[in-house]
Design a protein around this motif. Structure first.
Motif, mmCIF file in Angstrom:
data_model
loop_
_atom_site.group_PDB
_atom_site.id
_atom_site.type_symbol
_atom_site.label_atom_id
_atom_site.label_comp_id
_atom_site.label_asym_id
_atom_site.label_seq_id
_atom_site.Cartn_x
_atom_site.Cartn_y
_atom_site.Cartn_z
ATOM 1 N N ASP A 60 -11.976 -19.829 42.021
ATOM 2 C CA ASP A 60 -10.734 -19.307 42.572
ATOM 3 C C ASP A 60 -9.696 -20.416 42.684
ATOM 4 O OD1 ASP A 60 -9.181 -17.257 43.538
ATOM 5 O OD2 ASP A 60 -9.898 -17.425 45.594
ATOM 6 N N THR A 61 -8.452 -20.080 42.370
ATOM 7 C CA THR A 61 -7.314 -20.975 42.574
ATOM 8 C C THR A 61 -6.228 -20.164 43.274
ATOM 9 O OG1 THR A 61 -6.081 -20.470 40.551
ATOM 10 C CG2 THR A 61 -7.856 -22.094 40.360
ATOM 11 N N PRO A 62 -5.222 -20.816 43.827
ATOM 12 C CA PRO A 62 -4.137 -20.056 44.462
ATOM 13 C C PRO A 62 -3.440 -19.103 43.487
ATOM 14 C CG PRO A 62 -4.024 -22.349 45.127
ATOM 15 C CD PRO A 62 -5.081 -22.258 44.049
ATOM 16 N N GLU A 63 -3.482 -19.401 42.195
ATOM 17 C CA GLU A 63 -2.803 -18.575 41.196
ATOM 18 C C GLU A 63 -3.721 -17.544 40.546
ATOM 19 O OE1 GLU A 63 -2.728 -22.014 41.130
ATOM 20 O OE2 GLU A 63 -0.807 -22.101 42.179
ATOM 21 N N GLY A 64 -4.973 -17.503 40.929
ATOM 22 C CA GLY A 64 -5.938 -16.577 40.325
ATOM 23 C C GLY A 64 -7.209 -17.305 39.956
ATOM 24 N N GLU A 65 -7.935 -16.761 38.993
ATOM 25 C CA GLU A 65 -9.200 -17.360 38.593
ATOM 26 C C GLU A 65 -8.991 -18.463 37.556
ATOM 27 O OE1 GLU A 65 -11.770 -14.256 37.178
ATOM 28 O OE2 GLU A 65 -12.278 -13.631 39.212
ATOM 29 N N GLY A 66 -9.800 -19.514 37.667
ATOM 30 C CA GLY A 66 -9.855 -20.568 36.664
ATOM 31 C C GLY A 66 -11.211 -20.514 35.997
ATOM 32 N N HIS A 67 -11.272 -20.981 34.751
ATOM 33 C CA HIS A 67 -12.508 -20.956 33.968
ATOM 34 C C HIS A 67 -12.705 -22.328 33.340
ATOM 35 C CE1 HIS A 67 -12.668 -16.379 33.492
ATOM 36 N NE2 HIS A 67 -11.591 -16.635 34.208
ATOM 37 N N LEU A 68 -13.826 -22.972 33.600
ATOM 38 C CA LEU A 68 -14.163 -24.261 33.001
ATOM 39 C C LEU A 68 -15.332 -24.069 32.045
ATOM 40 C CD1 LEU A 68 -13.843 -27.392 32.870
ATOM 41 C CD2 LEU A 68 -15.547 -27.485 34.710
ATOM 42 N N LYS A 69 -15.126 -24.430 30.763
ATOM 43 C CA LYS A 69 -16.203 -24.315 29.768
ATOM 44 C C LYS A 69 -17.295 -25.333 30.068
ATOM 45 C CE LYS A 69 -13.826 -22.658 25.685
ATOM 46 N NZ LYS A 69 -13.500 -22.928 24.287
ATOM 47 N N VAL A 70 -18.538 -24.864 30.003
ATOM 48 C CA VAL A 70 -19.697 -25.736 30.191
ATOM 49 C C VAL A 70 -20.753 -25.366 29.142
ATOM 50 C CG1 VAL A 70 -19.259 -25.989 32.663
ATOM 51 C CG2 VAL A 70 -20.843 -24.228 31.889
ATOM 52 N N ASP A 71 -21.655 -26.301 28.915
ATOM 53 C CA ASP A 71 -22.749 -26.030 27.985
ATOM 54 C C ASP A 71 -23.921 -25.339 28.668
ATOM 55 O OD1 ASP A 71 -21.887 -26.977 25.394
ATOM 56 O OD2 ASP A 71 -21.888 -28.980 26.282
ATOM 57 N N ALA A 72 -24.186 -25.706 29.914
ATOM 58 C CA ALA A 72 -25.336 -25.133 30.616
ATOM 59 C C ALA A 72 -25.132 -25.238 32.117
ATOM 60 C CB ALA A 72 -26.613 -25.868 30.228
ATOM 61 N N VAL A 73 -25.755 -24.331 32.818
ATOM 62 C CA VAL A 73 -25.834 -24.397 34.276
ATOM 63 C C VAL A 73 -27.272 -24.787 34.585
ATOM 64 C CG1 VAL A 73 -25.661 -23.113 36.423
ATOM 65 C CG2 VAL A 73 -24.012 -22.699 34.593
ATOM 66 N N ASN A 74 -27.424 -25.918 35.255
ATOM 67 C CA ASN A 74 -28.757 -26.471 35.504
ATOM 68 C C ASN A 74 -29.369 -26.022 36.821
ATOM 69 O OD1 ASN A 74 -28.381 -27.795 33.077
ATOM 70 N ND2 ASN A 74 -27.727 -29.697 34.032
ATOM 71 N N GLY A 75 -28.625 -25.267 37.601
ATOM 72 C CA GLY A 75 -29.176 -24.727 38.836
ATOM 73 C C GLY A 75 -28.408 -25.161 40.066
ATOM 74 N N VAL A 76 -28.831 -24.604 41.182
ATOM 75 C CA VAL A 76 -28.246 -24.923 42.488
ATOM 76 C C VAL A 76 -29.341 -25.555 43.328
ATOM 77 C CG1 VAL A 76 -27.220 -23.972 44.589
ATOM 78 C CG2 VAL A 76 -26.607 -23.011 42.366
ATOM 79 N N ARG A 77 -29.018 -26.692 43.933
ATOM 80 C CA ARG A 77 -29.965 -27.352 44.830
ATOM 81 C C ARG A 77 -29.266 -27.643 46.148
ATOM 82 N NH1 ARG A 77 -31.097 -29.934 40.038
ATOM 83 N NH2 ARG A 77 -30.293 -31.982 40.585
ATOM 84 N N THR A 78 -30.020 -27.521 47.206
ATOM 85 C CA THR A 78 -29.524 -27.863 48.533
ATOM 86 C C THR A 78 -29.701 -29.367 48.727
ATOM 87 O OG1 THR A 78 -30.119 -25.667 49.323
ATOM 88 C CG2 THR A 78 -29.757 -27.372 50.989
ATOM 89 N N ILE A 79 -28.590 -30.032 49.000
ATOM 90 C CA ILE A 79 -28.573 -31.486 49.119
ATOM 91 C C ILE A 79 -28.214 -31.856 50.553
ATOM 92 C CG2 ILE A 79 -27.510 -33.627 48.264
ATOM 93 C CD1 ILE A 79 -29.042 -32.058 46.105
ATOM 94 N N PRO A 80 -28.956 -32.756 51.176
ATOM 95 C CA PRO A 80 -28.575 -33.220 52.516
ATOM 96 C C PRO A 80 -27.221 -33.917 52.462
ATOM 97 C CG PRO A 80 -30.771 -34.025 51.910
ATOM 98 C CD PRO A 80 -30.181 -33.384 50.699
ATOM 99 N N VAL A 81 -26.402 -33.716 53.479
ATOM 100 C CA VAL A 81 -25.080 -34.345 53.532
ATOM 101 C C VAL A 81 -25.198 -35.858 53.383
ATOM 102 C CG1 VAL A 81 -23.059 -34.757 55.007
ATOM 103 C CG2 VAL A 81 -24.018 -32.467 54.818
ATOM 104 N N GLY A 82 -26.286 -36.439 53.864
ATOM 105 C CA GLY A 82 -26.508 -37.872 53.729
ATOM 106 C C GLY A 82 -26.663 -38.325 52.291
ATOM 107 N N GLY A 83 -26.906 -37.395 51.379
ATOM 108 C CA GLY A 83 -27.040 -37.714 49.962
ATOM 109 C C GLY A 83 -25.737 -37.599 49.196
#
Length: 125
Positions: A60-83
């Motif tokens: 999301d952007t103030p002007e609508g949706e933005g799209h960034l081209k990527v080759d792959a999505v490697n996943g979502v991981r929960t990271i401690p704020v200290g990291g």
């Protein structure tokens, strides 16, 4: 005591993705969805050019949706704020480079980017 607010203060969900030979991360809450890439979707030369770029991170952007081209999505991981580390001003990094994730699972630091800021740096709003 509710564990969810405690988790929210101490951890961040980071979405890891690949552009070319490089891995990046972004705040997973900034990604609306993962979609098929379109020909005019955003590429950021400084992040590298996608090998194929068949996917796009939609955000999301103030002007609508933005799209960034990527080759792959490697996943979502929960990271401690200290990291997580903010990008120091002395690094003279691009405005979209907001920090570094010191993720033990990745085995190396991963650059964190602000997706909405990538559009601004390309002169697209």
């Amino acid at each position: 005591m509710d564990a969810e607010p405690e988790r929210a203060l101490g951890e961040v969900d980071v979405l890891f993705f690949q552009i070319g030979d490089s891995e990046y991360g972004t705040d997973a809450s900034s990604v609306l969805r993962i979609d098929r890439a379109l020909p005019d979707d955003l590429t950021v030369r400084d992040l590298g050019l996608p090998h194929k770029g068949h996917r796009a991170l939609v955000f999301d952007t103030p002007e609508g949706e933005g799209h960034l081209k990527v080759d792959a999505v490697n996943g979502v991981r929960t990271i401690p704020v200290g990291g997580l580390r903010r990008m120091p001003a002395a690094a003279a990094a691009a405005p979209y480079a907001v920090g570094v994730c010191l993720d033990e699972e990745a085995g190396r630091p991963v650059l964190l980017i602000d997706l909405a800021e990538t559009l601004k740096t390309q002169g697209r709003h």
